[in-house]
Design an enzyme around this catalytic site. Sequence first.
Site, PDB file in Angstrom:
ATOM      1  N   GLY A  27      -3.380  31.359 -11.946  1.00  0.00           N
ATOM      2  CA  GLY A  27      -2.225  30.831 -11.313  1.00  0.00           C
ATOM      3  C   GLY A  27      -1.564  30.469 -12.728  1.00  0.00           C
ATOM      4  N   THR A  58      -0.899  27.982  -6.775  1.00  0.00           N
ATOM      5  CA  THR A  58       0.867  28.021  -7.209  1.00  0.00           C
ATOM      6  C   THR A  58       1.569  29.167  -6.014  1.00  0.00           C
ATOM      7  OG1 THR A  58      -0.163  28.577  -9.508  1.00  0.00           O
ATOM      8  CG2 THR A  58       2.263  28.915  -8.617  1.00  0.00           C
ATOM      9  N   ALA A  61       3.279  26.932  -3.310  1.00  0.00           N
ATOM     10  CA  ALA A  61       4.155  25.720  -3.932  1.00  0.00           C
ATOM     11  C   ALA A  61       5.488  25.795  -3.888  1.00  0.00           C
ATOM     12  CB  ALA A  61       4.158  25.743  -5.145  1.00  0.00           C
ATOM     13  N   GLU A 128      12.860  13.939  -5.118  1.00  0.00           N
ATOM     14  CA  GLU A 128      11.428  14.112  -4.903  1.00  0.00           C
ATOM     15  C   GLU A 128      11.454  12.004  -5.176  1.00  0.00           C
ATOM     16  OE1 GLU A 128       8.894  17.077  -5.403  1.00  0.00           O
ATOM     17  OE2 GLU A 128       9.908  18.888  -4.269  1.00  0.00           O
ATOM     18  N   ASP A 224     -14.783  25.604  -7.568  1.00  0.00           N
ATOM     19  CA  ASP A 224     -15.408  26.321  -7.868  1.00  0.00           C
ATOM     20  C   ASP A 224     -14.959  26.349 -10.510  1.00  0.00           C
ATOM     21  OD1 ASP A 224     -15.497  27.848  -6.249  1.00  0.00           O
ATOM     22  OD2 ASP A 224     -14.366  29.308  -6.579  1.00  0.00           O
ATOM     23  N   HIS A 245      -0.908  14.753   0.186  1.00  0.00           N
ATOM     24  CA  HIS A 245       0.278  15.038   0.898  1.00  0.00           C
ATOM     25  C   HIS A 245       0.874  14.636   2.048  1.00  0.00           C
ATOM     26  CE1 HIS A 245       4.071  16.839   1.417  1.00  0.00           C
ATOM     27  NE2 HIS A 245       4.147  16.972  -0.200  1.00  0.00           N
ATOM     28  N   ARG A 291       3.915   9.215  -3.171  1.00  0.00           N
ATOM     29  CA  ARG A 291       3.333   9.910  -2.988  1.00  0.00           C
ATOM     30  C   ARG A 291       1.802   9.036  -1.479  1.00  0.00           C
ATOM     31  NH1 ARG A 291       2.418  15.851  -4.081  1.00  0.00           N
ATOM     32  NH2 ARG A 291       4.833  16.066  -3.386  1.00  0.00           N
ATOM     33  N   HIS A 352      -4.359  17.264  -0.762  1.00  0.00           N
ATOM     34  CA  HIS A 352      -3.227  17.771  -1.258  1.00  0.00           C
ATOM     35  C   HIS A 352      -3.593  18.403  -2.735  1.00  0.00           C
ATOM     36  CE1 HIS A 352       0.664  20.063  -1.828  1.00  0.00           C
ATOM     37  NE2 HIS A 352       1.211  19.146  -2.629  1.00  0.00           N
ATOM     38  N   ARG A 387      -0.078  11.795  -8.776  1.00  0.00           N
ATOM     39  CA  ARG A 387       0.907  12.688  -9.334  1.00  0.00           C
ATOM     40  C   ARG A 387       1.489  12.725  -8.739  1.00  0.00           C
ATOM     41  NH1 ARG A 387       2.029  17.879  -8.055  1.00  0.00           N
ATOM     42  NH2 ARG A 387       1.201  17.301  -6.238  1.00  0.00           N
TER      43      ARG A 387
END
Length: 539
Positions: A27, A58, A61, A128, A224, A245, A291, A352, A387
């Site tokens: 990614g 990625t 997104a 955003e 992982d 999210h 968020r 998310h 975040r």
Amino acid sequence: MREDFLLDTNLSRVPGLESEILVVGSGVAGCSAAIAAAQAGASSVLVLAKASADMTATDHAQGGIAVALGTDDSIEQHFADTLSAGAGLCDEDAVRKLVADGPGRVRDLISWGAAFDRENGELARTAEAAHSVRRVLHASGDATGREIQRALLSKMLSLEAVTVVPSHFTVDILHADGECFGALAVNVNNGALMRVSSRATILATGGLGQVYRETTNPGIATGDGPAMALRAGAQLADMEFVQFHPTTLYLAGAPRFLISEAVRGEGALLLNSRGERFMPRYHDMAELAPRDVVSQSIVKELAKTGGNCVFLDLKGMSPELVNRRFPNIRDICADFGLNILRDPIPVRPSAHYAMGGIRTDLSGRTCVRRLLAAGECASTGVHGANRLASNSLLEGLVFGTTAGETAWREAGENSAARKFPARHTSSGVAQRKVHIDVGDLQRSLKSLMWRTAGVFRTGTDLELTVRQLAFWQEYACREEFPDPAGLELQNMLAVARAIANSALNRTESRGAHQRQDFPALNDQAWKHHTVITKHDLSR
Ligand code: SIN
């Protein structure tokens, strides 16, 4: 918890490859790391991808990449917005690096061919949640990740030093005496094992959303990297901070498809089952509150008004804007009979993004020598407890690049050939009469985590969860599975346990971690990161 490898393997019989640098994951962070290592001078960089190289989070997104490039913006403002979303737990040096290095990394990306949307020749920027200015770049309307992934892969594959090996699941880090010397991988198509010997290894395996029943993450996001780093002796930090999210498509039979925050940024409103707008009752910034606040408000509103979902209403937006900015969302919703120009979209929160992960310093180093980590699987402290929207692609670019440069420096300092131990054995691989039903245990794990370690948590639930996970882990980790699904299950159990343990220990509410039995933020006791090792989980 098992301390060693997931397979009982005689390494001397496993075919081996050598590479100066090994990168696990393809990614944004993995590609950035591989490019940076090659550009710094590495002559061999091997990138292992679990599926095809472009099947990454990625690639999924939507919203975009936050970066202070506008004339009305500044690095200081991006810094302040990131800290404010992070609820007091951001590592300020990490944030400073993110926002200060960000513009340069994005310019590199543009020079490698990434085509961000433009208006009147200038980069288009959207709003955003919790951003004080419009600073989020996007591509093809709502397919930003796909364009970034395309540009990075094309740059990476143009570099002679880089080799990408797809369809290889990395089973474990090869390590001895606190030092990493490569990894063991399995070809997912034919089960053949492969040993990669490297002078430095970078984990960039992405997220862990698949430990939850409801998630925006692709199927490969099974934690992982953190699980194998933990087994190799690395520390995990802030695992309790999982971002939910607020707006994921909620329709029976539909994928839990993300409805980008940018849709609210461009003016969509959240309505409850009675058709009433409710966010202004919860936060001054209404639909554009951070968020974590929006997700928590939706859950509270559902408890009050009933129903399984709330609705995102785009009727106030012009059809031209919707069609130009959100063609992908429009088309996916249309596949399920929704005309988003007319019909409110049923949505609910879902897991998310992991703010926590493998603990690293600002150069990407873990506490295991020559093992580095970058991107979502890592934890630099840059996101704190929550975040800021669209900071994650930037994180992958900035910290992936630094990890690649650091790895090459470390590889240069350690050029002597090292010997593999001949054998890695797994203690107590069980002789079983009956094999574990991997799918069944995975479903139970995901439901349990969603019910008890989701948007709201209690100590009582978390205690039961920790015990249940330990019980499952005890027998699931004694089985040697023939294919990656079982190995993924073992990883999911390990990271779920790390999340639940950390959430149980943190007796306060902060950012994405909300304890109903400890609803207040408690700076005096808890303004610090949570750090755990495999020994904390073996008790
Ligand atoms: C979104 O488009 O809402 C997701 C962006 C992000 O997770 O930062």
